[in-house]
Structures are given as C-alpha cells and as structure tokens.
Enzyme design. Sequence first.
Site, PDB file in Angstrom:
ATOM      1  NE  ARG A 174     -21.869   2.453  -5.904  1.00 33.06           N
ATOM      2  CZ  ARG A 174     -21.780   3.678  -6.400  1.00 33.06           C
ATOM      3  NH1 ARG A 174     -21.514   3.855  -7.650  1.00 33.06           N
ATOM      4  NH2 ARG A 174     -21.944   4.737  -5.621  1.00 33.06           N
ATOM      5  CB  THR A 175     -26.692  -1.123  -1.981  1.00 38.03           C
ATOM      6  OG1 THR A 175     -25.295  -0.984  -1.771  1.00 38.03           O
ATOM      7  CG2 THR A 175     -27.193  -2.349  -1.242  1.00 38.03           C
ATOM      8  NE  ARG A 230     -27.114   1.148   2.366  1.00 37.84           N
ATOM      9  CZ  ARG A 230     -26.180   1.418   1.460  1.00 37.84           C
ATOM     10  NH1 ARG A 230     -26.015   2.652   1.030  1.00 37.84           N
ATOM     11  NH2 ARG A 230     -25.405   0.462   0.975  1.00 37.84           N
ATOM     12  CG  HIS A 271     -22.741  -3.148   2.813  1.00 35.11           C
ATOM     13  ND1 HIS A 271     -23.742  -3.847   2.168  1.00 35.11           N
ATOM     14  CD2 HIS A 271     -22.559  -2.004   2.111  1.00 35.11           C
ATOM     15  CE1 HIS A 271     -24.137  -3.145   1.110  1.00 35.11           C
ATOM     16  NE2 HIS A 271     -23.445  -2.021   1.059  1.00 35.11           N
TER      17      HIS A 271
HETATM   18  C1  NCD Z   1     -20.685   1.386   0.703  1.00 35.45           C
HETATM   19  C2  NCD Z   1     -21.652   1.526   1.859  1.00 35.45           C
HETATM   20  O1  NCD Z   1     -22.783   1.973   1.695  1.00 35.45           O
HETATM   21  O2  NCD Z   1     -21.241   1.144   2.938  1.00 35.45           O
HETATM   22  N1  NCD Z   1     -21.255   1.575  -0.538  1.00 35.45           N
HETATM   23  C3  NCD Z   1     -21.923   0.566  -1.154  1.00 35.45           C
HETATM   24  O3  NCD Z   1     -22.865   0.005  -0.634  1.00 35.45           O
HETATM   25  N2  NCD Z   1     -21.490   0.188  -2.366  1.00 35.45           N
HETATM   26  C4  NCD Z   1     -19.448   2.161   0.898  1.00 35.45           C
HETATM   27  C5  NCD Z   1     -19.539   3.624   1.188  1.00 35.45           C
HETATM   28  O4  NCD Z   1     -20.627   4.209   1.279  1.00 35.45           O
HETATM   29  O5  NCD Z   1     -18.471   4.214   1.321  1.00 35.45           O
END
Ligand code: NCD
Length: 312
Positions: A56-57, A106, A134
């Site tokens: 998603r991100t 990330r 985040h």
């Molecule tokens: C989260 C993350 O990467 O911290 N996911 C995200 O970015 N939507 C949550 C997760 O990985 O559990």
Amino acid sequence: MQGNKIRNLISITDLSVDEIEGLIETANDIEKNPEKYQDACAHKQLATLFFEPSTRTRLSFESAMLSLGGQVLGFSSANSSSASKGESVSDTVRTVGNYADIIAMRHPKEGAPVIAAQRTVVPIINAGDGGHFHPTQTLTDLLTISRKKGRLSDMTIGLCGDLKFGRTVHSLIEATLRYKNIKYVLISPDELRLPDYMTDKLNEAGADYEEITSLEEAMPKLDILYMTRVQRERFFNEEDYVRLKDTYILTPEKLRNAKKDLVIMHPLPRVNEISVRVDDDERACYFYQTLCGKHIRMALILFLLGIKVKEA
Ligand code: NCD
C-alpha cells in the site's frame, strides 16, 4: 517553496495541526475534483526508496504522483539496490537527490530518514522506519477518521494488538494527542505493550488512557477500533511470534457489544487479526483507508513541493 526552507516529514509532529487540517481539505478537494490536479506535478519526479517490503504505502505514493501528472522511479527492496553491496543510506540518498524532486523512503532502522534528510536538499518523507514511526499512515488514518466521523476530537480510540513494534500506532498516538478530549484504550498482551517512550508522551500530555488485555471488555466504549498485525519481522525469535500472533482475532461475534457507528480500522496488511467475515460489516473501514491513503499522499506531495493548484 515555504521560504526556501526544505520541509521533510519524518515524524507526524513535523506538521502543525493547521497544516494537517490543510492537507485534509486538499485531499477532500482532490476526491471531488481530480481533474484539477492531474497536471500539478508535471515534470516532477518522486523516488520511492523501499528497503523493506510494502504494498500500500509504496504503490499509493506512486499512484498519487502519477495522478498528479508526475513521474516515479525507485526500488522496492534492499536486494535490488546497492544496499546489497554495502552502500550506506547516506550515499544512496545523496545520489537519488540528484535524480528526483522528492523522496519517500522506508527503512528497517529507526532514524534512517533523519540521516537521509541531512544528506540531500530534496524533501524526505518517512514511509516507515523500523518499529518507530509511520507519519503518512497516520495522515491516512486522520483523513479516514475525519471523513467517517466528521471530527478529530472527542472520541475513544482503542488500539489493539502489537503496540510495542507497531509504528502506525505510535504515530497515530502522537498525532491525536494534539486533539481535544481523546481517550485511549490500549489493548495488548503484556509483552506487546506500548514502549516506555510512548507512555511517557501520554503521561506528559496528561492523556486519559488505560492499558488492558481484553478486547471484549474494551469494545462497548470505543468510537474507533484500530487493529494491528503482530510485527513478525521485529521479533527476536519465531517461538514468541507464534505464541502471540493470534492473541486477538476480531469476529462478528465480538462486535455484538460495539457501538453502531464504530469505525474499524487497520493499516493492513492483515494476517489473522480480523476475520474476513467482518469485511461486509458497514463499520469495516480498512479498505476505504487505502483510498484515503492515496488522496492524502497527493496532498502531501503538493505541500512538500510547494505547489499551489489554481482554482479552475
Ligand atoms: C504498516 C507498516 O508498514 O507499518 N503497513 C502499512 O504501511 N500500511 C503496518 C504493518 O505492516 O503491519
């Protein structure tokens, strides 16, 4: 650009409450009038440097930039970058700063985006640093709450699951501490309680919070239920993960005592912690959250690049 000063987003508190309000307004306008924004980032490039996996991100950042008429470049794992040859984050970012206008990054190490921001003159967005923060997930969460509830104050938020390593939880608490009359119910097994540096923040702010282990007990009080996955990749041994991973599984039965207008959230990916039988409940908002993530990231890119979109 705001006074020629480069703005980064490392922690959610890098944005004022007013700036967040502005991003929410832009995101809502983007939803209504997408065509107004379709060329706003023409000739601009976003680099996504993902040293850790993401669906998603990363894709919502890329989709956001493409919908703004910009272009994207980047990598989706440390293995496919020179990190696998031993290159430092500093050197990678210094290089990519010569190619792109803005960088979303990330990294598994807490604090890596801070180092990155010192090495380049383009804005750095923290897209998740280890078990730390985040902030763009939090913007996503705030937009979701604002759209579903029409407010960001006066509510009881239940955070359930891995509160120790869950970076989305840490950033969401940091953000919501700045709104009025928020109560927190922290639901986790003892071993996955919120870290001390976060409870210190709650205490310093004089926040109203309780730490409990039972989701059922918490349920009737909640306006928001924020479920999280047990963060397997941050555990030191597999045995502990296996023992803790299914501590909480949200089912329709457990929702019987919940408020009718509860908002059920999850940053995703989900493993087992929400039964798929909950997905058809109209209170389930976790896939809607992913749409909000795209809109708010569009608004954030425009803001950090200092681009104002003219009224049509
Ligand atoms: C989260 C993350 O990467 O911290 N996911 C995200 O970015 N939507 C949550 C997760 O990985 O559990």
